[in-house]
Design a protein around this motif. Structure first.
Motif, mmCIF file in Angstrom:
data_model
loop_
_atom_site.group_PDB
_atom_site.id
_atom_site.type_symbol
_atom_site.label_atom_id
_atom_site.label_comp_id
_atom_site.label_asym_id
_atom_site.label_seq_id
_atom_site.Cartn_x
_atom_site.Cartn_y
_atom_site.Cartn_z
ATOM 1 N N GLN A 134 45.764 21.469 26.434
ATOM 2 C CA GLN A 134 45.056 21.408 25.159
ATOM 3 C C GLN A 134 45.647 22.395 24.150
ATOM 4 O OE1 GLN A 134 40.825 21.947 25.544
ATOM 5 N NE2 GLN A 134 40.491 22.183 23.338
ATOM 6 N N TYR A 190 36.999 30.739 24.331
ATOM 7 C CA TYR A 190 37.370 29.332 24.419
ATOM 8 C C TYR A 190 37.186 28.803 25.842
ATOM 9 C CZ TYR A 190 40.074 30.848 20.298
ATOM 10 O OH TYR A 190 40.462 31.400 19.105
ATOM 11 N N LEU A 224 44.573 24.239 20.370
ATOM 12 C CA LEU A 224 43.510 24.466 19.394
ATOM 13 C C LEU A 224 44.006 25.424 18.327
ATOM 14 C CD1 LEU A 224 42.177 27.523 20.068
ATOM 15 C CD2 LEU A 224 41.318 26.252 22.030
#
Length: 307
Positions: free
Chosen positions: A49, A43, A51
Motif C-alpha cells: 500500500q 497508520y 499513502l
C-alpha cells in the motif's frame, strides 16, 4: 571543522541554546490546509500500500529558517527512552519507506510549511509494528568548550507508528538476570541487594509490561518485593532495569525472581529467577566463637567433676 550531531529533541519545538530566537521551530502531523490535532502519525496498512500525508513545520523565530525534512527509524534505548537514528546512520525499515517530495524548505518567520510525503509499504513488508519519525532538521554552528567552531544538527520529530496487517506475534525474552548482595557489617541491619535484568522484544509489536521483582531466602522466606510499570519497548530493542533493595537480611542463598506481565493481552506472563549467597559472616563468626567458648567451659566442668 568538527562534526557534531546533537541530541534529538522529540518535542513540539526546539530553541537553539543562547536564546537565539531565530532558531525556534515546531514539527507536527498536518494536512494540506494545516495541522489536524494528531499527536503522532498512526497508520494501519496492507503490504504494497502507498499513502500520502503531510507534516507541518512552523518557524517560531524572527528570522527565515531553512529546514531539511526526512524520515528515519526509531528504537528503544537501554534505559527505555524513545529515540530516532542519528543523522549519520541510515534507516533500514520504515524510514526507507518515507519519501518527502521536497526535502529542503526555507520558511519565513511566523509561517508554516505543510510538507507532503508518501509512505510506500513494500509488498514483502513483515506484519506488525514499524516505528520511526518524520524529522525537521536545522543545521547551524556553535562553539565547543575549547572555542572551536563545530557544525551542529538540531532535530525535531513527529513520531510514526505504522502497523502492517498480518499475524501479530508479541514476545519478550530475558537475555540476562543477575542479583548482587552487599554483605553488611552488622548482620541484623541487613545489606543491600540489587537485581539487574535485561529483556528484549523478540516479537513484531510494541510491547509494554508490568514487572514484579521479589527476593526470597531459603524455604521461600520473603525478603522483599516490588512492582512497577516498564516503558514501552519497540520490536528488536532491549531494556535494562535495575531494582535496589535495602535492609535485606543475609539469610543464606538469596533468590531473585522477575515476572513480566506484557500489556498485550495475547501474550502470556513470563518469569525468570537467579540466586546469590548472602551469608551473615559476622553472625556466623560470633556463633562459632560462642560454640567454641561453650565447648571449653564444658570441658573444664567435666575435668572438675572427675577431680
Amino acid at each position: 571543522m568538527k562534526q557534531l550531531v546533537a541530541a534529538l529533541a522529540l518535542l513540539a519545538g526546539w530553541v537553539m541554546p543562547g536564546g537565539a530566537d531565530e532558531f525556534r521551530w515546531a514539527v507536527q502531523p498536518s494536512s494540506a490546509s494545516g495541522p489536524t490535532g494528531r499527536d503522532y502519525f498512526v497508520y494501519d496498512v496492507q503490504p504494497g500500500q502507498t499513502l500520502t500525508d503531510y507534516v507541518a513545520v512552523t518557524n517560531l523565530g524572527t528570522e527565515p529558517l531553512t529546514v531539511n525534512v526526512y524520515g528515519t527509524d526509531a528504537f528503544t534505548t537501554p534505559d527505555g527512552s524513545f529515540a530516532l537514528l542519528t543523522a549519520d546512520r541510515g534507516p533500514t525499515d520504515v524510514g526507507t519507506w518515507i519519501a518527502v517530495s521536497t526535502a529542503t524548505h526555507t520558511i519565513a518567520p511566523g509561517k508554516r510549511a505543510d510538507v507532503p510525503f508518501a509512505v510506500t509499504v513494500p509488498a514483502d513488508a513483515t506484519p506488525g509494528d514499524h516505528v520511526g519519525g518524520v524529522i525537521g532538521s536545522v543545521s547551524g554552528e556553535s562553539l565547543s568548550g575549547d572555542g572551536q567552531r563545530i557544525k551542529v544538527d538540531r532535530r525535531v520529530a513527529a513520531r510514526v507508528y505504522l502497523r502492517v496487517a498480518g499475524p501479530l506475534r508479541p514476545s519478550v525474552q530475558f537475555t540476562s538476570l543477575d542479583v548482587a548482595y552487599d554483605n553488611p557489617v552488622n548482620p541484623f541491619a541487613g545489606g543491600g541487594a540489587e537485581v539487574t535484568y535485561t529483556l528484549r522484544n523478540t516479537g513484531n509489536v510494541r510491547l509494554g509490561a508490568g514487572s514484579q521483582v521479589s527476593l526470597a531466602g531459603p524455604l521461600g522466606w520473603a525478603l522483599g518485593e516490588r512492582g512497577k510499570e516498564l516503558p514501552e519497548v519497540l520490536p528488536g530493542s532491549s531494556l535494562t532495569v535495575r531494582e535496589r533493595f535495602e535492609g535485606v537480611f543475609p539469610a543464606g542463598r538469596v533468590t531473585a525472581t522477575v515476572e513480566l506481565s506484557p500489556r498485550v493481552a495475547v501474550s502470556e506472563p513470563i518469569a525468570r529467577a537467579a540466586g546469590r549467597w548472602a551469608v551473615p559472616w559476622a553472625l556466623l563468626v560470633a556463633c562459632l566463637v560462642a560454640v567454641a567458648a561453650t565447648v571449653v567451659v564444658l570441658r573444664r566442668v567435666r575435668r572438675r567433676r572427675r577431680q
